[in-house]
Design an enzyme around this catalytic site. Structure first.
Site, PDB file in Angstrom:
ATOM      1  N   ARG A   1      16.670 -57.345  48.421  1.00  0.00           N
ATOM      2  CA  ARG A   1      15.667 -56.584  48.744  1.00  0.00           C
ATOM      3  C   ARG A   1      14.539 -57.306  47.799  1.00  0.00           C
ATOM      4  O   ARG A   1      14.704 -57.697  46.836  1.00  0.00           O
ATOM      5  CB  ARG A   1      16.028 -54.976  48.307  1.00  0.00           C
ATOM      6  CG  ARG A   1      15.433 -53.858  49.008  1.00  0.00           C
ATOM      7  CD  ARG A   1      16.104 -52.676  48.546  1.00  0.00           C
ATOM      8  NE  ARG A   1      15.493 -52.211  47.341  1.00  0.00           N
ATOM      9  CZ  ARG A   1      15.658 -51.115  46.669  1.00  0.00           C
ATOM     10  NH1 ARG A   1      16.731 -50.125  47.167  1.00  0.00           N
ATOM     11  NH2 ARG A   1      15.140 -50.626  45.544  1.00  0.00           N
TER      12      ARG A   1
ATOM     13  N   ARG B   1      10.297 -54.222  36.763  1.00  0.00           N
ATOM     14  CA  ARG B   1      10.581 -52.714  37.176  1.00  0.00           C
ATOM     15  C   ARG B   1      11.307 -52.351  35.719  1.00  0.00           C
ATOM     16  O   ARG B   1      10.981 -50.894  35.549  1.00  0.00           O
ATOM     17  CB  ARG B   1      11.488 -52.914  38.100  1.00  0.00           C
ATOM     18  CG  ARG B   1      11.139 -52.840  39.573  1.00  0.00           C
ATOM     19  CD  ARG B   1      12.169 -53.221  40.595  1.00  0.00           C
ATOM     20  NE  ARG B   1      12.974 -52.043  41.067  1.00  0.00           N
ATOM     21  CZ  ARG B   1      13.993 -51.973  41.438  1.00  0.00           C
ATOM     22  NH1 ARG B   1      14.645 -52.882  41.878  1.00  0.00           N
ATOM     23  NH2 ARG B   1      14.684 -50.794  41.764  1.00  0.00           N
TER      24      ARG B   1
ATOM     25  N   LYS C   1      21.074 -43.685  39.706  1.00  0.00           N
ATOM     26  CA  LYS C   1      20.526 -42.143  39.995  1.00  0.00           C
ATOM     27  C   LYS C   1      20.472 -41.863  41.479  1.00  0.00           C
ATOM     28  O   LYS C   1      21.037 -40.810  41.746  1.00  0.00           O
ATOM     29  CB  LYS C   1      18.832 -42.190  40.053  1.00  0.00           C
ATOM     30  CG  LYS C   1      18.375 -42.415  38.437  1.00  0.00           C
ATOM     31  CD  LYS C   1      17.046 -42.281  38.454  1.00  0.00           C
ATOM     32  CE  LYS C   1      16.257 -43.547  38.969  1.00  0.00           C
ATOM     33  NZ  LYS C   1      16.113 -44.786  38.548  1.00  0.00           N
TER      34      LYS C   1
ATOM     35  N   ARG D   1       7.879 -40.246  37.465  1.00  0.00           N
ATOM     36  CA  ARG D   1       8.174 -41.627  37.028  1.00  0.00           C
ATOM     37  C   ARG D   1       7.002 -41.796  35.874  1.00  0.00           C
ATOM     38  O   ARG D   1       6.991 -42.673  35.487  1.00  0.00           O
ATOM     39  CB  ARG D   1       8.254 -42.502  37.996  1.00  0.00           C
ATOM     40  CG  ARG D   1       9.440 -43.248  38.087  1.00  0.00           C
ATOM     41  CD  ARG D   1       9.089 -44.099  39.253  1.00  0.00           C
ATOM     42  NE  ARG D   1      10.112 -45.305  39.485  1.00  0.00           N
ATOM     43  CZ  ARG D   1      11.067 -45.548  40.550  1.00  0.00           C
ATOM     44  NH1 ARG D   1      11.233 -44.131  41.366  1.00  0.00           N
ATOM     45  NH2 ARG D   1      11.842 -46.341  40.978  1.00  0.00           N
TER      46      ARG D   1
ATOM     47  N   ARG E   1      22.293 -57.623  43.532  1.00  0.00           N
ATOM     48  CA  ARG E   1      22.498 -56.585  44.704  1.00  0.00           C
ATOM     49  C   ARG E   1      22.064 -57.529  46.013  1.00  0.00           C
ATOM     50  O   ARG E   1      21.047 -58.209  45.932  1.00  0.00           O
ATOM     51  CB  ARG E   1      21.646 -55.293  44.356  1.00  0.00           C
ATOM     52  CG  ARG E   1      21.920 -54.276  45.183  1.00  0.00           C
ATOM     53  CD  ARG E   1      21.455 -52.991  44.502  1.00  0.00           C
ATOM     54  NE  ARG E   1      20.100 -52.711  44.443  1.00  0.00           N
ATOM     55  CZ  ARG E   1      19.508 -51.765  43.940  1.00  0.00           C
ATOM     56  NH1 ARG E   1      20.300 -50.312  43.462  1.00  0.00           N
ATOM     57  NH2 ARG E   1      18.248 -51.334  44.073  1.00  0.00           N
TER      58      ARG E   1
END
Ligand code: AMP
Length: 251
Positions: A194, A205, A41, A116, A161
């Site tokens: 992260r 998540r 996104k 959200r 990531r």
């Protein structure tokens, strides 16, 4: 409907000089990028915003900036974010309204990571109407773009990531690894994960997305405002699919 000529010149390359009714068909009040975390996104929203000179608003980024500045609000949100949960609706909406007022931009907003939850979506409806003149005379509906990606692909994208704490360069262990394992190609710093990209947080998540944000997709689908895009391809392929959509609009 009024026949007043309405000139919309957010983008200096495209100025629309038609009636208000025509304008309303062409220009959404917001482009809302929906999809699970890792769907791309942010990347796609930023490209559209840059192409049409629209403000790109990522609530996650706004939160991270607040945390970096060590504001009270940032400190309160940090723990919720670290656990992969959603920050309370009131807090997000209040912060977003303040941020948008600060931009002083009357045209289409590119929203990334918002809304959200159903409450946030309903709040946004009201907010966009209030922005559109005293009697909402310039109101146009938002357009929601849902980027669909398979679960396997999402998990690999998120848990692989890594980022450089110095220069911010992002890597992915599966798709775009650094030349030397664990080391930034640009400045040699040790790469970090992260906090909300840790595996257990990624799972949380995705669960939070299914529970809170899938109903938002349905909300826009029922209103006839949803467009779905296949997000499994490369960044350029996904962008091309979105461009076919945005080409039909005037911002
Ligand atoms: P993102 O960068 O969009 O993945 O957002 C990172 C984190 O910020 C999320 O996991 C949430 O904790 C928080 N966050 C961002 N946007 C929202 C939102 N619209 N509502 C609630 N929490 C949010």
């Amino acid at each position: 409907m009024s026949e007043t000529k309405f000139v919309h010149n957010t983008n200096p390359d495209v100025s629309f000089n038609g009636t208000l009714a025509q304008f309303q068909q062409l220009s959404p009040s917001a482009m809302i990028f929906l999809g699970p975390p890792g769907a791309g996104k942010g990347t796609q929203a930023l490209r559209v915003a840059n192409e049409y000179l629209l403000p790109h608003i990522s609530t996650g980024e706004v939160f991270r900036a607040q945390i970096a500045e060590r504001t009270l609000f940032g400190m309160q949100a940090a723990e919720t974010m670290r656990r992969g949960m959603l920050v309370a609706d009131d807090a997000v909406c209040g912060m977003l309204a303040e941020h948008i007022h600060g931009l002083d931009h009357p045209g289409c907003l590119v929203l990334d990571g918002f809304p959200r939850s159903l409450n946030q979506a309903k709040w946004l409806d009201q907010f966009l109407r209030m922005r559109a003149g005293q009697n909402h005379e310039f109101y146009t509906a938002p357009l929601a773009v849902q980027i669909n990606v398979t679960r396997d692909q999402l998990f690999r994208r998120l848990s692989g990531r890594r980022c450089c704490p110095n220069c911010g360069q992002m890597y992915n262990l599966h798709f775009h690894p650094p030349v030397n394992s664990g080391i930034c190609d640009n400045d040699g710093a040790a790469l970090i994960t992260r906090p909300d990209d840790r595996e257990e947080v990624v799972l949380e998540r995705l669960r939070v997305h299914d529970q809170n944000t899938l109903p938002v997709t349905e909300y826009y689908r029922r209103k006839g405002l949803l467009q779905e895009i296949d997000g499994d391809g490369t960044v350029d392929m996904v962008h091309a699919a979105i461009a076919r959509l945005t080409r039909t609009l005037t911002f």
